[in-house]
Design a protein around this motif. Sequence first.
Motif, PDB file in Angstrom:
ATOM      1  N   SER A   1      30.858  26.865  59.573  1.00  0.00           N
ATOM      2  CA  SER A   1      30.676  27.891  58.352  1.00  0.00           C
ATOM      3  C   SER A   1      30.386  27.058  56.941  1.00  0.00           C
ATOM      4  O   SER A   1      29.805  27.501  55.926  1.00  0.00           O
ATOM      5  CB  SER A   1      31.644  28.968  58.466  1.00  0.00           C
ATOM      6  OG  SER A   1      33.110  28.216  57.914  1.00  0.00           O
ATOM      7  N   MET A   2      31.047  26.007  56.975  1.00  0.00           N
ATOM      8  CA  MET A   2      31.039  25.057  55.556  1.00  0.00           C
ATOM      9  C   MET A   2      29.353  24.746  55.387  1.00  0.00           C
ATOM     10  O   MET A   2      28.912  24.717  54.305  1.00  0.00           O
ATOM     11  CB  MET A   2      31.710  23.951  55.613  1.00  0.00           C
ATOM     12  CG  MET A   2      33.098  24.263  55.338  1.00  0.00           C
ATOM     13  SD  MET A   2      34.343  22.981  55.725  1.00  0.00           S
ATOM     14  CE  MET A   2      33.658  21.468  54.778  1.00  0.00           C
TER      15      MET A   2
ATOM     16  N   LYS B   1      27.111  27.008  53.552  1.00  0.00           N
ATOM     17  CA  LYS B   1      27.236  27.490  52.213  1.00  0.00           C
ATOM     18  C   LYS B   1      26.103  26.888  51.370  1.00  0.00           C
ATOM     19  O   LYS B   1      25.476  26.111  51.613  1.00  0.00           O
ATOM     20  CB  LYS B   1      28.796  26.827  51.869  1.00  0.00           C
ATOM     21  CG  LYS B   1      29.888  27.410  52.249  1.00  0.00           C
ATOM     22  CD  LYS B   1      31.043  26.891  51.672  1.00  0.00           C
ATOM     23  CE  LYS B   1      32.087  27.815  51.941  1.00  0.00           C
ATOM     24  NZ  LYS B   1      33.169  27.565  50.787  1.00  0.00           N
ATOM     25  N   SER B   2      25.971  27.703  50.156  1.00  0.00           N
ATOM     26  CA  SER B   2      24.766  27.477  49.295  1.00  0.00           C
ATOM     27  C   SER B   2      24.801  26.211  48.495  1.00  0.00           C
ATOM     28  O   SER B   2      23.952  25.136  48.389  1.00  0.00           O
ATOM     29  CB  SER B   2      24.736  28.609  48.221  1.00  0.00           C
ATOM     30  OG  SER B   2      25.851  28.561  47.512  1.00  0.00           O
TER      31      SER B   2
ATOM     32  N   TYR C   1      26.024  23.371  50.068  1.00  0.00           N
ATOM     33  CA  TYR C   1      25.929  22.167  51.107  1.00  0.00           C
ATOM     34  C   TYR C   1      24.365  22.014  51.243  1.00  0.00           C
ATOM     35  O   TYR C   1      23.636  22.704  51.391  1.00  0.00           O
ATOM     36  CB  TYR C   1      26.312  22.657  52.504  1.00  0.00           C
ATOM     37  CG  TYR C   1      25.925  21.508  53.689  1.00  0.00           C
ATOM     38  CD1 TYR C   1      26.908  20.479  53.362  1.00  0.00           C
ATOM     39  CD2 TYR C   1      25.054  21.879  54.668  1.00  0.00           C
ATOM     40  CE1 TYR C   1      26.625  19.547  54.602  1.00  0.00           C
ATOM     41  CE2 TYR C   1      24.951  20.836  55.572  1.00  0.00           C
ATOM     42  CZ  TYR C   1      25.832  19.619  55.320  1.00  0.00           C
ATOM     43  OH  TYR C   1      25.463  18.654  56.539  1.00  0.00           O
TER      44      TYR C   1
ATOM     45  N   ASN D   1      37.098  23.303  50.960  1.00  0.00           N
ATOM     46  CA  ASN D   1      36.325  24.038  51.815  1.00  0.00           C
ATOM     47  C   ASN D   1      37.118  24.390  53.243  1.00  0.00           C
ATOM     48  O   ASN D   1      37.113  25.696  53.586  1.00  0.00           O
ATOM     49  CB  ASN D   1      35.037  23.685  52.165  1.00  0.00           C
ATOM     50  CG  ASN D   1      34.076  23.711  50.973  1.00  0.00           C
ATOM     51  OD1 ASN D   1      34.262  24.636  50.353  1.00  0.00           O
ATOM     52  ND2 ASN D   1      33.089  23.135  50.984  1.00  0.00           N
TER      53      ASN D   1
ATOM     54  N   CYS E   1      38.703  28.034  54.150  1.00  0.00           N
ATOM     55  CA  CYS E   1      38.559  28.530  55.506  1.00  0.00           C
ATOM     56  C   CYS E   1      39.676  28.822  56.302  1.00  0.00           C
ATOM     57  O   CYS E   1      39.625  30.033  56.794  1.00  0.00           O
ATOM     58  CB  CYS E   1      37.431  27.453  56.428  1.00  0.00           C
ATOM     59  SG  CYS E   1      36.962  28.356  57.705  1.00  0.00           S
TER      60      CYS E   1
END
Length: 166
Positions: free
Chosen positions: A41-42, A45-46, A48, A63, A67
């Motif tokens: 899910s990390m 992210k925008s 990344y 992060n 989470c």
Amino acid sequence: MIVLTNKNISERFFVKSNLEESLKVASDYEPRIVIWNCAYSMTKKSDYNSLIGFKGYKEISNNFLECYANTIENISKKEYFLTEKFNSHNQFIDLYLIGGLIGLGLFVAFFIKLFIEVRKNFFQTAIIVSFLLFFCVENIFYRQFGCYLVGIFILILSHIKTKINE
């Protein structure tokens, strides 16, 4: 096959009637299921960058904590994860998070080159395969001990290579 057919063994491996139920039960006992889902899910992210990864380990650690706080429902388990501050528990995932495709590509290229050089030597190939398998379940570069292991690994392989060249 024996895991699926033997009731006692299937209970020990958390095998249930369907995959979703099995994963839900296993995630209560195996932290890597939660950790690897958080790592995945990390990457969505925008902030990344898939080419060069995150800016640093502090951002990755934050992060992970975010989470864990948002996805774990069991209060005691959530508290345990937040206290322990688990890292990725996978060297490949860690390198992808911190270095993106470039970092992961360089790491994989190193092992491909090593494997090509030693493929005819069983002992060296076994060492490389052992390290690769270990990297799948542990993030050893995150600790000082990991640096020692890699140093020993390189020394063993270079020493044997030197003997072969002589």
